[in-house]
Design a protein around this motif. Structure first.
Motif, PDB file in Angstrom:
ATOM      1  N   THR A 140     -16.436  47.641 -12.242  1.00  0.00           N
ATOM      2  CA  THR A 140     -16.940  48.619 -11.269  1.00  0.00           C
ATOM      3  C   THR A 140     -17.096  49.962 -11.962  1.00  0.00           C
ATOM      4  OG1 THR A 140     -15.807  47.522  -9.427  1.00  0.00           O
ATOM      5  CG2 THR A 140     -16.504  49.800  -9.083  1.00  0.00           C
ATOM      6  N   SER A 141     -18.231  50.590 -11.748  1.00  0.00           N
ATOM      7  CA  SER A 141     -18.474  51.944 -12.250  1.00  0.00           C
ATOM      8  C   SER A 141     -19.472  52.580 -11.291  1.00  0.00           C
ATOM      9  CB  SER A 141     -19.031  51.901 -13.681  1.00  0.00           C
ATOM     10  OG  SER A 141     -19.244  53.206 -14.171  1.00  0.00           O
ATOM     11  N   GLU A 142     -18.927  53.258 -10.245  1.00  0.00           N
ATOM     12  CA  GLU A 142     -19.791  53.715  -9.157  1.00  0.00           C
ATOM     13  C   GLU A 142     -19.075  54.780  -8.330  1.00  0.00           C
ATOM     14  OE1 GLU A 142     -20.328  50.139  -6.896  1.00  0.00           O
ATOM     15  OE2 GLU A 142     -18.361  50.312  -5.914  1.00  0.00           O
ATOM     16  N   ALA A 143     -19.828  55.360  -7.405  1.00  0.00           N
ATOM     17  CA  ALA A 143     -19.252  56.269  -6.412  1.00  0.00           C
ATOM     18  C   ALA A 143     -18.888  55.440  -5.188  1.00  0.00           C
ATOM     19  CB  ALA A 143     -20.255  57.351  -6.047  1.00  0.00           C
ATOM     20  N   ARG A 144     -17.645  55.605  -4.694  1.00  0.00           N
ATOM     21  CA  ARG A 144     -17.187  54.821  -3.556  1.00  0.00           C
ATOM     22  C   ARG A 144     -16.496  55.762  -2.557  1.00  0.00           C
ATOM     23  NH1 ARG A 144     -13.575  49.535  -4.589  1.00  0.00           N
ATOM     24  NH2 ARG A 144     -15.533  48.977  -5.674  1.00  0.00           N
ATOM     25  N   ALA A 152     -13.030  60.757 -10.427  1.00  0.00           N
ATOM     26  CA  ALA A 152     -13.586  61.346 -11.648  1.00  0.00           C
ATOM     27  C   ALA A 152     -14.782  62.237 -11.325  1.00  0.00           C
ATOM     28  CB  ALA A 152     -14.012  60.235 -12.613  1.00  0.00           C
ATOM     29  N   SER A 153     -15.038  63.175 -12.216  1.00  0.00           N
ATOM     30  CA  SER A 153     -16.226  64.020 -12.055  1.00  0.00           C
ATOM     31  C   SER A 153     -17.472  63.323 -12.600  1.00  0.00           C
ATOM     32  CB  SER A 153     -16.024  65.367 -12.763  1.00  0.00           C
ATOM     33  OG  SER A 153     -15.844  65.166 -14.163  1.00  0.00           O
ATOM     34  N   SER A 154     -17.262  62.445 -13.587  1.00  0.00           N
ATOM     35  CA  SER A 154     -18.371  61.659 -14.134  1.00  0.00           C
ATOM     36  C   SER A 154     -17.817  60.421 -14.823  1.00  0.00           C
ATOM     37  CB  SER A 154     -19.203  62.487 -15.134  1.00  0.00           C
ATOM     38  OG  SER A 154     -18.403  62.891 -16.233  1.00  0.00           O
ATOM     39  N   THR A 205     -13.631  64.395  -7.044  1.00  0.00           N
ATOM     40  CA  THR A 205     -14.590  63.811  -6.122  1.00  0.00           C
ATOM     41  C   THR A 205     -13.881  62.911  -5.124  1.00  0.00           C
ATOM     42  OG1 THR A 205     -15.005  61.954  -7.632  1.00  0.00           O
ATOM     43  CG2 THR A 205     -16.429  63.874  -7.847  1.00  0.00           C
ATOM     44  N   GLY A 206     -14.573  62.619  -4.017  1.00  0.00           N
ATOM     45  CA  GLY A 206     -14.006  61.759  -2.994  1.00  0.00           C
ATOM     46  C   GLY A 206     -12.950  62.475  -2.173  1.00  0.00           C
ATOM     47  N   ARG A 207     -11.996  61.748  -1.680  1.00  0.00           N
ATOM     48  CA  ARG A 207     -10.939  62.298  -0.827  1.00  0.00           C
ATOM     49  C   ARG A 207      -9.851  62.884  -1.725  1.00  0.00           C
ATOM     50  NH1 ARG A 207      -6.602  60.636   2.637  1.00  0.00           N
ATOM     51  NH2 ARG A 207      -6.915  61.340   4.794  1.00  0.00           N
ATOM     52  N   SER A 208     -10.078  64.103  -2.167  1.00  0.00           N
ATOM     53  CA  SER A 208      -9.205  64.717  -3.172  1.00  0.00           C
ATOM     54  C   SER A 208      -9.006  66.185  -2.864  1.00  0.00           C
ATOM     55  CB  SER A 208      -9.821  64.553  -4.567  1.00  0.00           C
ATOM     56  OG  SER A 208      -9.130  65.288  -5.538  1.00  0.00           O
ATOM     57  N   THR A 209      -7.829  66.688  -3.214  1.00  0.00           N
ATOM     58  CA  THR A 209      -7.514  68.105  -2.982  1.00  0.00           C
ATOM     59  C   THR A 209      -7.472  68.915  -4.282  1.00  0.00           C
ATOM     60  OG1 THR A 209      -5.141  67.599  -3.095  1.00  0.00           O
ATOM     61  CG2 THR A 209      -6.188  67.564  -0.919  1.00  0.00           C
ATOM     62  N   GLY A 258     -14.129  57.660  -0.360  1.00  0.00           N
ATOM     63  CA  GLY A 258     -12.696  57.906  -0.494  1.00  0.00           C
ATOM     64  C   GLY A 258     -12.261  58.029  -1.944  1.00  0.00           C
ATOM     65  N   TYR A 259     -12.761  57.132  -2.789  1.00  0.00           N
ATOM     66  CA  TYR A 259     -12.368  57.135  -4.204  1.00  0.00           C
ATOM     67  C   TYR A 259     -13.184  58.122  -5.049  1.00  0.00           C
ATOM     68  CZ  TYR A 259      -9.460  52.903  -3.787  1.00  0.00           C
ATOM     69  OH  TYR A 259      -8.482  51.999  -3.461  1.00  0.00           O
ATOM     70  N   GLY A 260     -14.341  58.530  -4.554  1.00  0.00           N
ATOM     71  CA  GLY A 260     -15.231  59.321  -5.385  1.00  0.00           C
ATOM     72  C   GLY A 260     -15.784  58.457  -6.507  1.00  0.00           C
ATOM     73  N   PHE A 261     -15.969  59.045  -7.680  1.00  0.00           N
ATOM     74  CA  PHE A 261     -16.433  58.253  -8.828  1.00  0.00           C
ATOM     75  C   PHE A 261     -15.280  57.375  -9.337  1.00  0.00           C
ATOM     76  CE2 PHE A 261     -19.684  61.658  -9.146  1.00  0.00           C
ATOM     77  CZ  PHE A 261     -20.801  60.837  -9.049  1.00  0.00           C
ATOM     78  N   LEU A 262     -15.535  56.061  -9.368  1.00  0.00           N
ATOM     79  CA  LEU A 262     -14.473  55.080  -9.612  1.00  0.00           C
ATOM     80  C   LEU A 262     -14.841  54.138 -10.747  1.00  0.00           C
ATOM     81  CD1 LEU A 262     -11.919  53.372  -8.614  1.00  0.00           C
ATOM     82  CD2 LEU A 262     -13.581  52.129  -7.192  1.00  0.00           C
ATOM     83  N   VAL A 263     -13.834  53.815 -11.575  1.00  0.00           N
ATOM     84  CA  VAL A 263     -13.976  52.791 -12.617  1.00  0.00           C
ATOM     85  C   VAL A 263     -12.901  51.739 -12.379  1.00  0.00           C
ATOM     86  CG1 VAL A 263     -13.804  52.254 -15.079  1.00  0.00           C
ATOM     87  CG2 VAL A 263     -14.936  54.341 -14.339  1.00  0.00           C
TER      88      VAL A 263
END
Length: 283
Positions: free
Chosen positions: A204-208, A230-232, A253-257, A210-215
């Motif tokens: 997996t290498s995509e934007a999801r 991740a930012s990229s 990215t995603g659900r992050s503070t 809640g997870y934002g950019f995910l690997v």
């Protein structure tokens, strides 16, 4: 008396001619024998030269194999140097009796036979060494593969990161309610490299949501790891990555503070506590 003398002289000349003819025949036979010996010697020399050439090529292969083994281990270099002894022929000659070496009629074949035997023994030793080295290389490759697939350490540099949220039930930073956290949050700074904690294949290498950019990486044997927010991303699905290889860049990215990586370890489809894998040393 004159007739007897003439008759005796005639037979004497015939006897001399017969001796001359016999001597010429023996010389001719000897010459044929020497030519045959020369022919056999040439063939044996050619065969011996080919074997020496093969041994030199095999020695180069063994040295190359030894260098690969040294790179994968802490073995001393001198233990894996294989060079053909240039003095093999001279040393073999010293073992042959002087009387044999000084006899041109019989020296060549026995000498080359002994040399050929010596080279054959060396070829056998080279072949045996090559088989042993190949077995050793296979073993080292397997150990290296085990080490590469061994999940351990943080996915970001230790000196510039810290665990900001543990695995398990926690207070949700957005709602304040208790909520299960399926991974570990490791905080750092935006732009920090995110690295694979073990070798594997990118699934997996995509934007999801809640997870934002995910690997996500599949490590085999039912193990996967996830790296989120991740930012990229610097890898694509299907890529094969090594342990410690960068796969993404830290962001928020995603659900992050704030900038961090949400790190999960999954075994047979179920998230398990990553702390054990973060704290354990490489294999």
């Amino acid at each position: 008396m004159t007739s007897a003398w003439l008759l005796q002289s005639h037979y004497h000349q015939q006897l001399i001619q017969h001796k001359i003819n016999s001597l010429n025949e023996r010389n001719a036979i000897k010459q044929q024998y020497l030519q045959s010996m020369q022919s056999q010697t040439s063939l044996q020399l050619q065969s011996l030269t080919e074997k020496v050439g093969q041994l030199q090529a095999q020695g180069i292969k063994l040295n190359s194999l030894g260098e690969r083994i040294i790179e994968k281990s802490n073995f001393p270099k001198e233990e894996f140097e294989f060079e053909l002894n240039e003095n093999t022929e001279q040393n073999t000659k010293e073992d042959i009796p002087t009387s044999t070496l000084n006899n041109p009629a019989i020296v060549v074949t026995p000498e080359l036979t002994i040399l050929n035997k010596s080279v054959s023994q060396l070829a056998y030793q080279y072949e045996k060494s090559q088989n042993l080295l190949q077995q050793l290389e296979i073993t080292l490759n397997n150990l290296h593969l085990v080490d590469e697939l061994f999940i351990s350490g943080r996915p970001v540099p230790d000196e510039s990161s810290w665990i900001s949220s543990p695995f398990g039930t926690r207070s949700d930073p957005f709602t304040g309610r208790l909520r299960r956290h399926n991974g570990v949050d490791i905080a750092g700074y935006t732009g920090m490299p995110i690295n694979a904690t073990a070798a594997g294949v990118i699934t997996t290498s995509e934007a999801r949501t809640g997870y934002g950019f995910l690997v996500e990486i599949n490590h085999g044997n039912g193990f996967k790891t996830r790296y989120a927010h991740a930012s990229s991303l610097v890898v694509s699905v299907g890529d094969v990555v090594e342990k410690g290889q960068q796969i993404a860049v830290m962001g928020t990215t995603g659900r992050s503070t704030g900038p961090h990586v949400h790190y999960e370890v999954i075994k047979d489809g179920r998230q398990i506590n990553p702390n054990y894998y973060i704290q354990r040393l490489p294999s």
